[in-house]
Design an enzyme around this catalytic site. Structure first.
Site, PDB file in Angstrom:
ATOM      1  CE  LYS A  85     -13.514  -2.437 -17.573  1.00 43.93           C
ATOM      2  NZ  LYS A  85     -12.852  -3.530 -16.847  1.00 43.93           N
ATOM      3  CE  LYS A  94     -10.239   4.558 -16.287  1.00 43.10           C
ATOM      4  NZ  LYS A  94     -10.189   3.413 -15.507  1.00 43.10           N
ATOM      5  CE  LYS A 152      -4.460  -1.873 -17.495  1.00 41.76           C
ATOM      6  NZ  LYS A 152      -4.230  -3.102 -16.781  1.00 41.76           N
TER       7      LYS A 152
HETATM    8  P1  TYM Z   1      -6.560  -2.268 -13.834  1.00 44.29           P
HETATM    9  O1  TYM Z   1      -5.571  -3.228 -14.362  1.00 44.29           O
HETATM   10  O2  TYM Z   1      -7.592  -1.742 -14.758  1.00 44.29           O
HETATM   11  O3  TYM Z   1      -5.822  -1.036 -13.172  1.00 44.29           O
HETATM   12  C1  TYM Z   1      -4.729  -1.230 -12.310  1.00 44.29           C
HETATM   13  C2  TYM Z   1      -4.589  -0.044 -11.363  1.00 44.29           C
HETATM   14  O4  TYM Z   1      -4.318   1.154 -12.107  1.00 44.29           O
HETATM   15  C3  TYM Z   1      -5.201   2.183 -11.669  1.00 44.29           C
HETATM   16  N1  TYM Z   1      -5.458   3.095 -12.809  1.00 44.29           N
HETATM   17  C4  TYM Z   1      -5.207   4.416 -12.790  1.00 44.29           C
HETATM   18  N2  TYM Z   1      -4.704   5.223 -11.849  1.00 44.29           N
HETATM   19  C5  TYM Z   1      -4.561   6.531 -12.160  1.00 44.29           C
HETATM   20  N3  TYM Z   1      -4.902   7.069 -13.368  1.00 44.29           N
HETATM   21  C6  TYM Z   1      -5.417   6.283 -14.344  1.00 44.29           C
HETATM   22  N4  TYM Z   1      -5.726   6.818 -15.518  1.00 44.29           N
HETATM   23  C7  TYM Z   1      -5.596   4.888 -14.085  1.00 44.29           C
HETATM   24  N5  TYM Z   1      -6.057   3.842 -14.809  1.00 44.29           N
HETATM   25  C8  TYM Z   1      -5.963   2.754 -14.009  1.00 44.29           C
HETATM   26  C9  TYM Z   1      -6.457   1.444 -11.219  1.00 44.29           C
HETATM   27  O5  TYM Z   1      -7.225   2.232 -10.325  1.00 44.29           O
HETATM   28  C10 TYM Z   1      -5.870   0.221 -10.555  1.00 44.29           C
HETATM   29  O6  TYM Z   1      -5.505   0.505  -9.220  1.00 44.29           O
HETATM   30  N6  TYM Z   1     -10.245  -3.756 -10.900  1.00 44.29           N
HETATM   31  C11 TYM Z   1      -8.783  -3.558 -10.800  1.00 44.29           C
HETATM   32  C12 TYM Z   1      -8.039  -4.870 -10.730  1.00 44.29           C
HETATM   33  C13 TYM Z   1      -8.293  -5.671  -9.506  1.00 44.29           C
HETATM   34  C14 TYM Z   1      -8.032  -5.295  -8.154  1.00 44.29           C
HETATM   35  C15 TYM Z   1      -8.396  -6.417  -7.365  1.00 44.29           C
HETATM   36  C16 TYM Z   1      -7.538  -4.135  -7.571  1.00 44.29           C
HETATM   37  C17 TYM Z   1      -8.796  -6.941  -9.464  1.00 44.29           C
HETATM   38  N7  TYM Z   1      -8.847  -7.379  -8.207  1.00 44.29           N
HETATM   39  C18 TYM Z   1      -8.267  -6.391  -5.967  1.00 44.29           C
HETATM   40  C19 TYM Z   1      -7.420  -4.113  -6.164  1.00 44.29           C
HETATM   41  C20 TYM Z   1      -7.779  -5.217  -5.403  1.00 44.29           C
HETATM   42  C21 TYM Z   1      -8.323  -2.692 -11.970  1.00 44.29           C
HETATM   43  O7  TYM Z   1      -8.926  -1.737 -12.296  1.00 44.29           O
HETATM   44  O8  TYM Z   1      -7.211  -3.049 -12.626  1.00 44.29           O
END
Ligand code: TYM
Length: 339
Positions: free
Chosen positions: A114, A195, A198
């Protein structure tokens, strides 16, 4: 109630929720509600670690709450809340900041990726995983269902918990990441080596949960494959596109690899793409219908989020107080009245 294992997970309200988020996380969250004590969080404080538009954040936060409920998150069976409504997350983060070595954060892969995309990197972006650790550890979480990309952040969470416990005495439970076998890493349709993300907004990269059937058909028809003909699950780099389409098909249908390969034997890539598109469209249709109905009902989401925040405050408070006590803060309730 209390013997059930505690599950915590979070998702950023950055809009553009895609089938990677659904298959890697949300679908699993829904399945876990019956068996576990589940807490799900819309992490708006994480969403401001990169430049953002306040109006869009405001809108996508409420949109995400509706979308999660449309996907099957049931506020009667779990806690659903917005991170910034519970100040314990920020307070906990400060304490963890003070025991987390800078080097641990500088090593994080997601931070490096990032940061490379930003002109100027905020302190918040570096600190992102500490806030995530606070989210998880405040609730004495057992399991964290996430996609593969979050594995390193959960490891760091365990390291932070371990360090605190070592320095100040046993306070936090060490959580475990729960990563699905299928769908934990959905790849971009336009480039199956990256991957699905968003933050990549090119037109045929992702399938968003609110995309209409024609948009889905076009994106899948244009998905990058290879010049071969074999429709098989494979780790070979040139088969990454086909493998990704098959994985999406598998995650949505729940069929085995053998069944799927047998089903597509002798068929062409055109057939594969058509069938994958139809499976995705049919899976998203009920979600989209429920989403529209929920959004039409004013006040419904607000009430859920209000209740969720109250419950999250109640559940996080004892751990935060314990942590403050352990680091030596004078607790307000300890102060005696002047006589
Ligand atoms: P975020 O919003 O970026 O992603 C949310 C979830 O989606 C999963 N993900 C995917 N899974 C499979 N293939 C993909 N291409 C893909 N892109 C995203 C992510 O692994 C995630 O599970 N850092 C976290 C947010 C967070 C969080 C937490 C998670 C903040 N606090 C506490 C767990 C526990 C995140 O990446 O969100």
């Amino acid at each position: 109630m209390s013997e059930r294992k505690i599950v915590f997970s979070g998702i950023q309200p950055s809009g553009n929720l895609h089938i990677g988020n659904y298959l890697g996380a949300i679908k699993r969250w829904v399945e876990m509600q019956d068996q576990y004590d589940c807490i799900y969080c819309i992490v708006d404080m994480h969403a401001i670690t990169v430049p953002h538009d306040p109006k869009v954040l405001h809108e996508t936060t409420l949109e995400l709450a509706a979308l999660l409920i449309a996907c099957g998150i049931d506020p009667e069976r779990c806690v659903l809340f917005v991170q910034s409504h519970v100040s314990a997350h920020a307070e906990m983060t400060w304490i963890f900041n003070c025991i987390t070595p800078l080097g641990w954060l500088e090593r994080m892969t997601q931070y490096k990726e990032k940061a490379a995309r930003q002109e100027s990197v905020s302190t918040g972006l570096l600190d992102y995983p500490v806030l995530q650790a606070s989210d998880i550890l405040l609730y004495q979480t057992d399991l964290v269902p996430v996609g593969e990309d979050q594995r390193q952040h959960i490891e760091l969470t365990r390291d932070i918990a371990g360090r605190f416990n070592h320095l100040f005495g046993e306070t936090f439970k060490l959580p475990e990441a729960l990563i699905s076998e299928v769908g934990a890493r959905v790849m971009g349709l336009d480039d199956p080596t990256k991957k699905m993300s968003k933050s990549i907004t090119s037109r045929y990269h992702a399938i968003r949960l609110l995309d209409d059937p024609d948009t889905i058909r076009t994106a899948i028809r244009r998905a990058v494959t290879d010049s071969g003909r074999e429709i098989i699950f494979s780790d070979a780099p040139e088969k990454a596109g086909v493998n990704n389409l098959l994985t999406i098909y598998q995650a949505f249908t729940g069929k085995s690899r053998e069944e799927i390969e047998a089903h597509f034997a002798g068929k062409g890539y055109g057939d594969l793409k058509r069938e994958v598109a139809e499976v995705v469209i049919e899976a998203l249709r009920p979600i989209q219908e429920r989403y529209r109905a929920i959004r039409a009902e004013r006040g419904y989401i607000d009430e859920i989020l209000r209740r969720g925040a109250e419950e999250a405050r109640r559940r996080s408070e004892p751990t935060l107080t314990q942590a403050k006590h352990r680091v030596g803060f004078v607790l307000p309730e300890e102060l005696q009245h002047h006589v």
